[in-house]
Design a protein around this motif. Structure first.
Motif, PDB file in Angstrom:
ATOM      1  N   SER A 137       0.854  -1.202   0.000  1.00  0.00           N
ATOM      2  CA  SER A 137       0.000   0.000   0.000  1.00  0.00           C
ATOM      3  C   SER A 137       0.880   1.237   0.000  1.00  0.00           C
ATOM      4  CB  SER A 137      -0.913   0.009   1.230  1.00  0.00           C
ATOM      5  OG  SER A 137      -1.787  -1.103   1.208  1.00  0.00           O
ATOM      6  N   PHE A 138       0.479   2.226  -0.775  1.00  0.00           N
ATOM      7  CA  PHE A 138       1.257   3.462  -0.853  1.00  0.00           C
ATOM      8  C   PHE A 138       0.328   4.604  -1.257  1.00  0.00           C
ATOM      9  CE2 PHE A 138       1.714   0.866  -4.638  1.00  0.00           C
ATOM     10  CZ  PHE A 138       1.298   1.702  -5.653  1.00  0.00           C
ATOM     11  N   ASP A 139       0.797   5.822  -1.004  1.00  0.00           N
ATOM     12  CA  ASP A 139       0.038   7.019  -1.349  1.00  0.00           C
ATOM     13  C   ASP A 139       0.428   7.514  -2.732  1.00  0.00           C
ATOM     14  OD1 ASP A 139      -1.197   6.961   1.076  1.00  0.00           O
ATOM     15  OD2 ASP A 139       0.067   8.477   2.008  1.00  0.00           O
ATOM     16  N   VAL A 140      -0.562   8.004  -3.451  1.00  0.00           N
ATOM     17  CA  VAL A 140      -0.341   8.580  -4.779  1.00  0.00           C
ATOM     18  C   VAL A 140      -0.861  10.016  -4.770  1.00  0.00           C
ATOM     19  CG1 VAL A 140      -0.889   8.435  -7.234  1.00  0.00           C
ATOM     20  CG2 VAL A 140      -0.540   6.336  -5.924  1.00  0.00           C
ATOM     21  N   LEU A 141      -0.010  10.952  -5.167  1.00  0.00           N
ATOM     22  CA  LEU A 141      -0.430  12.344  -5.281  1.00  0.00           C
ATOM     23  C   LEU A 141      -1.228  12.494  -6.573  1.00  0.00           C
ATOM     24  CD1 LEU A 141      -0.356  15.273  -4.245  1.00  0.00           C
ATOM     25  CD2 LEU A 141       1.756  15.571  -5.554  1.00  0.00           C
ATOM     26  N   VAL A 142      -2.528  12.648  -6.430  1.00  0.00           N
ATOM     27  CA  VAL A 142      -3.401  12.723  -7.601  1.00  0.00           C
ATOM     28  C   VAL A 142      -3.340  14.093  -8.252  1.00  0.00           C
ATOM     29  CG1 VAL A 142      -5.800  12.518  -8.396  1.00  0.00           C
ATOM     30  CG2 VAL A 142      -4.925  10.979  -6.628  1.00  0.00           C
ATOM     31  N   GLY A 143      -3.303  15.125  -7.448  1.00  0.00           N
ATOM     32  CA  GLY A 143      -3.263  16.477  -8.013  1.00  0.00           C
ATOM     33  C   GLY A 143      -3.128  17.523  -6.931  1.00  0.00           C
ATOM     34  N   LYS A 144      -2.785  18.727  -7.356  1.00  0.00           N
ATOM     35  CA  LYS A 144      -2.656  19.856  -6.448  1.00  0.00           C
ATOM     36  C   LYS A 144      -3.455  21.024  -7.009  1.00  0.00           C
ATOM     37  CE  LYS A 144       1.413  20.624  -4.636  1.00  0.00           C
ATOM     38  NZ  LYS A 144       2.844  20.980  -4.512  1.00  0.00           N
ATOM     39  N   GLY A 145      -3.873  21.896  -6.123  1.00  0.00           N
ATOM     40  CA  GLY A 145      -4.617  23.077  -6.555  1.00  0.00           C
ATOM     41  C   GLY A 145      -4.439  24.206  -5.564  1.00  0.00           C
ATOM     42  N   SER A 146      -4.685  25.401  -6.007  1.00  0.00           N
ATOM     43  CA  SER A 146      -4.602  26.577  -5.133  1.00  0.00           C
ATOM     44  C   SER A 146      -5.652  27.591  -5.575  1.00  0.00           C
ATOM     45  CB  SER A 146      -3.204  27.205  -5.164  1.00  0.00           C
ATOM     46  OG  SER A 146      -2.897  27.657  -6.464  1.00  0.00           O
ATOM     47  N   ALA A 147      -6.001  28.463  -4.671  1.00  0.00           N
ATOM     48  CA  ALA A 147      -6.994  29.497  -4.969  1.00  0.00           C
ATOM     49  C   ALA A 147      -6.795  30.658  -4.016  1.00  0.00           C
ATOM     50  CB  ALA A 147      -8.412  28.939  -4.841  1.00  0.00           C
ATOM     51  N   GLN A 148      -7.136  31.843  -4.499  1.00  0.00           N
ATOM     52  CA  GLN A 148      -7.152  33.034  -3.662  1.00  0.00           C
ATOM     53  C   GLN A 148      -8.583  33.549  -3.579  1.00  0.00           C
ATOM     54  OE1 GLN A 148      -4.283  36.097  -4.482  1.00  0.00           O
ATOM     55  NE2 GLN A 148      -2.629  34.647  -4.862  1.00  0.00           N
ATOM     56  N   HIS A 149      -8.902  34.075  -2.414  1.00  0.00           N
ATOM     57  CA  HIS A 149     -10.274  34.538  -2.210  1.00  0.00           C
ATOM     58  C   HIS A 149     -10.246  35.774  -1.325  1.00  0.00           C
ATOM     59  CE1 HIS A 149     -14.584  34.063  -2.367  1.00  0.00           C
ATOM     60  NE2 HIS A 149     -14.670  34.119  -1.049  1.00  0.00           N
ATOM     61  N   SER A 150     -10.983  36.791  -1.714  1.00  0.00           N
ATOM     62  CA  SER A 150     -11.067  38.042  -0.943  1.00  0.00           C
ATOM     63  C   SER A 150     -12.411  38.121  -0.245  1.00  0.00           C
ATOM     64  CB  SER A 150     -10.879  39.252  -1.864  1.00  0.00           C
ATOM     65  OG  SER A 150      -9.579  39.256  -2.414  1.00  0.00           O
ATOM     66  N   LEU A 151     -12.370  38.504   1.026  1.00  0.00           N
ATOM     67  CA  LEU A 151     -13.568  38.629   1.844  1.00  0.00           C
ATOM     68  C   LEU A 151     -13.720  40.068   2.311  1.00  0.00           C
ATOM     69  CD1 LEU A 151     -13.027  35.475   4.093  1.00  0.00           C
ATOM     70  CD2 LEU A 151     -14.497  35.633   2.104  1.00  0.00           C
ATOM     71  N   ARG A 152     -14.956  40.477   2.414  1.00  0.00           N
ATOM     72  CA  ARG A 152     -15.261  41.826   2.918  1.00  0.00           C
ATOM     73  C   ARG A 152     -16.362  41.739   3.964  1.00  0.00           C
ATOM     74  NH1 ARG A 152     -13.843  46.338  -0.395  1.00  0.00           N
ATOM     75  NH2 ARG A 152     -12.613  45.706  -2.222  1.00  0.00           N
ATOM     76  N   ALA A 153     -16.286  42.621   4.939  1.00  0.00           N
ATOM     77  CA  ALA A 153     -17.326  42.694   5.960  1.00  0.00           C
ATOM     78  C   ALA A 153     -17.302  44.080   6.585  1.00  0.00           C
ATOM     79  CB  ALA A 153     -17.130  41.626   7.023  1.00  0.00           C
ATOM     80  N   THR A 154     -18.426  44.475   7.129  1.00  0.00           N
ATOM     81  CA  THR A 154     -18.529  45.758   7.825  1.00  0.00           C
ATOM     82  C   THR A 154     -18.875  45.490   9.278  1.00  0.00           C
ATOM     83  OG1 THR A 154     -19.241  46.913   5.819  1.00  0.00           O
ATOM     84  CG2 THR A 154     -19.686  47.986   7.918  1.00  0.00           C
ATOM     85  N   LEU A 155     -18.060  46.025  10.167  1.00  0.00           N
ATOM     86  CA  LEU A 155     -18.252  45.830  11.597  1.00  0.00           C
ATOM     87  C   LEU A 155     -18.764  47.122  12.212  1.00  0.00           C
ATOM     88  CD1 LEU A 155     -17.872  44.207  14.239  1.00  0.00           C
ATOM     89  CD2 LEU A 155     -15.505  45.006  14.277  1.00  0.00           C
ATOM     90  N   ALA A 156     -19.948  47.051  12.786  1.00  0.00           N
ATOM     91  CA  ALA A 156     -20.516  48.191  13.505  1.00  0.00           C
ATOM     92  C   ALA A 156     -20.362  47.950  14.996  1.00  0.00           C
ATOM     93  CB  ALA A 156     -21.988  48.374  13.140  1.00  0.00           C
ATOM     94  N   LEU A 157     -19.884  48.926  15.720  1.00  0.00           N
ATOM     95  CA  LEU A 157     -19.717  48.772  17.162  1.00  0.00           C
ATOM     96  C   LEU A 157     -21.084  48.595  17.818  1.00  0.00           C
ATOM     97  CD1 LEU A 157     -17.015  51.476  17.979  1.00  0.00           C
ATOM     98  CD2 LEU A 157     -16.703  49.064  17.414  1.00  0.00           C
ATOM     99  N   PRO A 158     -21.218  47.623  18.706  1.00  0.00           N
ATOM    100  CA  PRO A 158     -22.504  47.414  19.365  1.00  0.00           C
ATOM    101  C   PRO A 158     -22.870  48.583  20.272  1.00  0.00           C
ATOM    102  CG  PRO A 158     -20.805  46.053  20.358  1.00  0.00           C
ATOM    103  CD  PRO A 158     -20.191  46.675  19.154  1.00  0.00           C
ATOM    104  N   GLU A 159     -24.139  48.666  20.568  1.00  0.00           N
ATOM    105  CA  GLU A 159     -24.626  49.734  21.444  1.00  0.00           C
ATOM    106  C   GLU A 159     -23.976  49.602  22.820  1.00  0.00           C
ATOM    107  OE1 GLU A 159     -28.867  51.505  23.169  1.00  0.00           O
ATOM    108  OE2 GLU A 159     -28.835  49.897  21.648  1.00  0.00           O
ATOM    109  N   GLY A 160     -23.466  50.699  23.328  1.00  0.00           N
ATOM    110  CA  GLY A 160     -22.822  50.700  24.638  1.00  0.00           C
ATOM    111  C   GLY A 160     -21.328  50.463  24.581  1.00  0.00           C
ATOM    112  N   ALA A 161     -20.788  50.130  23.393  1.00  0.00           N
ATOM    113  CA  ALA A 161     -19.347  49.917  23.270  1.00  0.00           C
ATOM    114  C   ALA A 161     -18.623  51.253  23.360  1.00  0.00           C
ATOM    115  CB  ALA A 161     -19.027  49.242  21.940  1.00  0.00           C
ATOM    116  N   PRO A 162     -17.394  51.265  23.879  1.00  0.00           N
ATOM    117  CA  PRO A 162     -16.630  52.515  23.950  1.00  0.00           C
ATOM    118  C   PRO A 162     -16.431  53.117  22.562  1.00  0.00           C
ATOM    119  CG  PRO A 162     -15.590  50.805  25.274  1.00  0.00           C
ATOM    120  CD  PRO A 162     -16.677  50.138  24.490  1.00  0.00           C
ATOM    121  N   GLU A 163     -16.403  54.419  22.514  1.00  0.00           N
ATOM    122  CA  GLU A 163     -16.237  55.117  21.231  1.00  0.00           C
ATOM    123  C   GLU A 163     -14.849  54.856  20.649  1.00  0.00           C
ATOM    124  OE1 GLU A 163     -16.307  59.694  19.449  1.00  0.00           O
ATOM    125  OE2 GLU A 163     -16.468  59.301  21.617  1.00  0.00           O
ATOM    126  N   LEU A 164     -14.813  54.627  19.351  1.00  0.00           N
ATOM    127  CA  LEU A 164     -13.551  54.344  18.667  1.00  0.00           C
ATOM    128  C   LEU A 164     -12.804  55.646  18.389  1.00  0.00           C
ATOM    129  CD1 LEU A 164     -13.051  51.833  15.752  1.00  0.00           C
ATOM    130  CD2 LEU A 164     -12.041  54.094  15.625  1.00  0.00           C
TER     131      LEU A 164
END
Length: 517
Positions: free
Chosen positions: A317-344
């Motif tokens: 029994s042995f391992d066989v490298l079938v294939g390789k792959g790579s990808a880049q991905h960009s993420l975006r989000a907006t963070l709103a300070l919760p009510e009562g949080a200290p002012e930024l």
């Protein structure tokens, strides 16, 4: 009949176990005598490190520690914020029947959850969950027969295949020490609160028996100035390290994961007596995996037209490298300070950490799902909470193209933060941008029946036949099986019958089998 065998010893690394487990730590932290009483806990940072692994029979003992940086508002102190740096040790026992004293174990620790509560102004209770990723590997040397020759013609069936083999796997601690000057325009310090470090511009290359690693450490330090203001400064520290990797060469493949597991800093006066020097001591946890895709040809069967041969085979029994792959991905989000949080007022630092929660495989594609935890530490004008932390979680699901992959294979996927940034909007929200890079490899486990020895049976009598046999192909027949049954050359059968593709036979097809004796 004298038979000469050409044998090769092949080193196949077998993964005995790969698992994750959690360790729960509970500990009380006492405020040092030199520190002020605690009025309010602002933040606790944690960083886990595996320090020692002991391998025994059916078990592995893992020793490590979690470094804690505690920021708090002091009682009756002119300083707006104080800090405590301490460590909590941990031990874990991994029991598995596959582990033995000859196996090599690698473990990575991550302190991903911390809870705390103040018992009193001098005592703090913490609860930490440490996740351990453990892999145990064993090296197996096997001897296979690559070729056979004799003073009589031998018909041989060989199999060409690729072995995906682990050349070297190791965990190394890289120690980076540096003395940094305060940036021009920044006030001198009264105390250092915390120092955060992350790695960028990582690069590596393989040379004979070594891995050359280069990169930069981006350092962000939070401190209290001589005027009792909270300040921040940034530095970049380039580093180069040469890691041992026995068996590695330029033709191998290398995966290298670098993680900051300990950052210590100490304030020091410069030649003018001003506290403007920072001695930093950083430990980088380097997990390296050097692999090689090796082409092999091995004998799996043979026979002789004029002599009975005994071909001894066994499954490998042995391992066989079938294939390789790579990808880049960009993420975006907006963070709103919760009510009562200290002012930024201003953002001190952004730390992002990706987690892969699931991988599903289909034809030619790996679908990766998970999330990125983004931690924003910011400064506030609040006297009771001059420093505050907010967390944003950004989910992702992206495909990675890998040729020939299917759901029967194993797929190893790593995710790293390539770039991160933030922007504060006019409404006080924080826009986050995180770019991730994914690397994936698909591995299939194969089993082949290969020859380990060939002997001539001098006492066996061969069936002697005359003329040409007419044979009709049956279900499950191959050209080799038919040729071996009648002690005939596969090449000659193909030639006589005009077979364009000897690997394709149809049930009922008529073949002429020549006499070889």
């Amino acid at each position: 009949m004298d038979i000469q065998l050409r044998k090769e010893t092949v080193c196949i690394n077998e993964t005995l176990m790969h698992d994750t487990m959690q360790v729960l730590l509970q500990n009380d932290i006492i405020v040092p005598d030199t520190k002020s009483d605690m009025a309010k806990i602002l933040q606790i940072d944690s960083c886990a490190m595996v320090e020692k692994i002991g391998v025994g029979d059916k078990r592995a003992n893992i020793d490590g520690s979690v470094a804690l940086t505690i920021l708090y508002v002091p009682e009756n102190d002119e300083k707006p914020v104080c800090s405590i740096n301490t460590t909590v040790p941990f031990q874990s026992l991994v029991e598995n029947s596959m582990i033995n004293t000859a196996s090599h174990c690698i473990a990575h620790a991550d302190a991903y959850h911390v809870e705390f509560s103040m018992i009193n102004s001098r005592k703090l209770s913490v609860k930490i969950i440490v996740e351990l990723d453990i892999r145990c590997i064993q090296e197996n040397n096997i001897e296979i027969v690559c070729d056979a020759s004799a003073d009589m013609p031998i018909e041989k069936q060989s199999q060409d295949f690729w072995i995906y083999n682990l050349v070297n796997a190791s965990n190394t601690k890289i120690n980076v020490r540096e003395t940094l000057d305060f940036p021009s325009g920044k006030p001198s310090a009264a105390s250092i609160l915390k120092t955060d470090a992350k790695i960028s511009n990582k690069d590596m290359r393989l040379i004979s028996g070594k891995i050359v690693v280069k990169g930069s450490i981006l350092l962000c330090s939070l401190y209290v100035s001589e005027n009792n203001n909270i300040e921040a400064m940034e530095h970049e520290i380039p580093f180069t390290e040469v890691l041992d990797a026995d068996g590695a060469n330029e033709n191998c493949m290398c995966e290298l994961e670098l993680n900051i597991c300990r950052t210590q800093s100490m304030l020091r006066a410069d030649t003018s007596g001003n506290m403007r020097l920072l001695d930093v001591d950083i430990i980088i946890d380097a997990d390296s995996c050097v692999t090689e895709n090796t082409s092999m040809s091995a004998l799996c069967d043979c026979f002789c037209a004029s002599k009975k041969l005994l071909c001894e085979t066994k499954p490998f029994s042995f391992d066989v490298l079938v294939g390789k792959g790579s990808a880049q991905h960009s993420l975006r989000a907006t963070l709103a300070l919760p009510e009562g949080a200290p002012e930024l007022v201003s953002v001190y630092n952004l730390m992002s950490k990706p987690y892969i929660s699931g991988v599903s495989l289909s034809d030619g594609k790996a679908m990766v799902s998970g999330s990125v935890d983004c931690y924003i530490l910011y400064l506030s004008s609040s006297a009771t909470s001059p420093i505050s932390t907010q967390k944003a979680q950004i989910d992702f699901e992206i495909p990675i193209e890998i040729d020939n992959i299917d759901n029967t294979m194993d797929c190893d996927i790593t995710a790293e933060v390539l770039h991160q940034s933030y922007n504060i909007t006019m409404t006080g929200e924080i826009e986050l941008r995180v770019s991730l890079i994914f690397d994936a490899k698909a591995i299939s486990k194969k089993t082949s029946q290969l020859c380990v020895n060939v002997l001539a049976d001098d006492d066996a009598l061969l069936d002697v036949r005359h003329g040409i046999i007419v044979y009709f192909v049956r279900s499950g027949d191959t050209l080799w099986k038919i040729a071996k049954k009648y002690n005939a050359s596969p090449q000659l059968i193909a030639q006589i019958n005009g077979l364009e593709n000897p690997d394709v036979l149809n049930v009922g097809q008529r073949l002429l089998i020549p006499n070889m004796v």
